[in-house]
Design an enzyme around this catalytic site. Sequence first.
Site, PDB file in Angstrom:
ATOM      1  N   HIS A  24       1.553  18.649  68.447  1.00 39.08           N
ATOM      2  CA  HIS A  24       1.626  19.969  69.067  1.00 39.08           C
ATOM      3  C   HIS A  24       3.037  20.261  69.583  1.00 39.08           C
ATOM      4  O   HIS A  24       3.219  20.890  70.632  1.00 39.08           O
ATOM      5  CB  HIS A  24       0.597  20.086  70.201  1.00 39.08           C
ATOM      6  CG  HIS A  24      -0.087  21.422  70.259  1.00 39.08           C
ATOM      7  ND1 HIS A  24      -1.272  21.685  69.614  1.00 39.08           N
ATOM      8  CD2 HIS A  24       0.251  22.588  70.877  1.00 39.08           C
ATOM      9  CE1 HIS A  24      -1.637  22.934  69.841  1.00 39.08           C
ATOM     10  NE2 HIS A  24      -0.726  23.504  70.619  1.00 39.08           N
ATOM     11  N   SER A  71      -2.580  32.424  64.809  1.00 41.47           N
ATOM     12  CA  SER A  71      -3.258  31.679  65.862  1.00 41.47           C
ATOM     13  C   SER A  71      -4.463  32.429  66.403  1.00 41.47           C
ATOM     14  O   SER A  71      -4.474  33.672  66.469  1.00 41.47           O
ATOM     15  CB  SER A  71      -2.279  31.414  67.013  1.00 41.47           C
ATOM     16  OG  SER A  71      -2.937  30.847  68.128  1.00 41.47           O
ATOM     17  N   THR A  91      -7.446  23.290  64.975  1.00 40.63           N
ATOM     18  CA  THR A  91      -6.610  22.445  65.828  1.00 40.63           C
ATOM     19  C   THR A  91      -7.510  21.562  66.671  1.00 40.63           C
ATOM     20  O   THR A  91      -8.395  22.052  67.378  1.00 40.63           O
ATOM     21  CB  THR A  91      -5.701  23.302  66.713  1.00 40.63           C
ATOM     22  OG1 THR A  91      -4.808  24.046  65.875  1.00 40.63           O
ATOM     23  CG2 THR A  91      -4.891  22.434  67.654  1.00 40.63           C
ATOM     24  N   TYR A  99      -8.952  27.639  67.366  1.00 40.32           N
ATOM     25  CA  TYR A  99      -9.218  26.814  68.532  1.00 40.32           C
ATOM     26  C   TYR A  99     -10.726  26.832  68.775  1.00 40.32           C
ATOM     27  O   TYR A  99     -11.372  27.875  68.646  1.00 40.32           O
ATOM     28  CB  TYR A  99      -8.498  27.343  69.764  1.00 40.32           C
ATOM     29  CG  TYR A  99      -7.035  26.983  69.844  1.00 40.32           C
ATOM     30  CD1 TYR A  99      -6.635  25.653  69.843  1.00 40.32           C
ATOM     31  CD2 TYR A  99      -6.059  27.972  69.948  1.00 40.32           C
ATOM     32  CE1 TYR A  99      -5.294  25.314  69.927  1.00 40.32           C
ATOM     33  CE2 TYR A  99      -4.717  27.647  70.048  1.00 40.32           C
ATOM     34  CZ  TYR A  99      -4.336  26.313  70.030  1.00 40.32           C
ATOM     35  OH  TYR A  99      -3.026  25.976  70.112  1.00 40.32           O
ATOM     36  N   LYS A 156      -5.554  20.034  62.034  1.00 36.58           N
ATOM     37  CA  LYS A 156      -4.234  19.917  62.660  1.00 36.58           C
ATOM     38  C   LYS A 156      -4.334  19.179  63.988  1.00 36.58           C
ATOM     39  O   LYS A 156      -5.193  19.473  64.809  1.00 36.58           O
ATOM     40  CB  LYS A 156      -3.635  21.307  62.892  1.00 36.58           C
ATOM     41  CG  LYS A 156      -2.265  21.301  63.575  1.00 36.58           C
ATOM     42  CD  LYS A 156      -1.744  22.719  63.702  1.00 36.58           C
ATOM     43  CE  LYS A 156      -0.377  22.754  64.360  1.00 36.58           C
ATOM     44  NZ  LYS A 156      -0.453  22.530  65.814  1.00 36.58           N
TER      45      LYS A 156
END
Length: 363
Positions: A259, A110, A158, A132, A235
Amino acid sequence: MAEPLLPASLADFAGLARAALPPEVWDFVEGGSGTETTLTANRAALDRVAVLPRVLTGVDRPRTDAPLLGRPQAMPVAVAPMAYQRLVHPDGEPALAAAARAAGVPYVASTLSSTRIEEIGAVGGEVWFQLYWLRDRGMVADLLDRAHAAGCAALMVTVDVPILGRRLRDVRNGFALPPHVTAANLPGGRDDLAHQGTPGVSAVAVHTGAAFAPALSWADLAWLRGRTTLPLLVKGVLDPRDAARAAETGADAVVVSNHGGRQLDGTPATATVLPEVVAAVGQRCEVLLDSGVRGGVDVLRALALGATGVLVGRPMLWALAAGGRAGAEAGLALLAAELRDALTLTGCADPAAARHLRTTTGG
């Protein structure tokens, strides 16, 4: 004193994790947004999917290996991106990445990892980087460059977090990150807001609101596609129209995800919309299922509904919390055993055969 019971399934790690974690950390890991309607729906929808076994197929020892993004994997499974893994165990992301390497499946790191991407990449195995979209485009470009340099094999952007969903457990707990857990991939000092506890406020949500760009667009996705030659996964897709457009924009895969029930409460369960997404993209890109996967039968269900594979999230945090790297390795070994049993019981020689199984939701 009696010996503790060993987990018999991946789901058994939940109780061990809850016992090991402070209540507010357990709530952060386990909770969803709003009244947790979508969180609950994810499991209920998967449980409604009944798979019709084939018989007399002559299958003895099925294989679990299958490709994802054109690369062979020991299972059609990747460890989902999850933030701040040192919250649940001091060894954090490197321990879970090492377990994924041992299991022969990709680990998705992440943006909000509590370990730098360079350290995670150094563990070895196949690492994908989850991005992100930050307000600072220069920081986005820097993260991309670092992911490439760290040897990441794919990029997952994402797209369902313009803001953080209202996660009421964290609000009620006034949840903030402890000092030893940081957003290690961001420049020093950029996560100060996440450590400032305030009653009735999620400090993690405040930090996300300050760092993330809420107006991510298709033009940004096209820019990203032009910025990397790595396989690109999108995603957070639920609407088949968005899945089709992602494929047209050059995505190599879409991840059907809400999520884990942590964003908009009231979105449909991922298993419910998965077949429509598969139909919408056709052969243009792969489709992975995220949110609610708890064991090998769920992997089988996803394959039978048309998915290429799945992301497994919370259960891996449970296993990490319960036993560090050894716990995570045991969890992934159980998942492989559950998948092998499910393939055997449905007469499937491998995961590819499972995609030809029929399903029913009629009870």
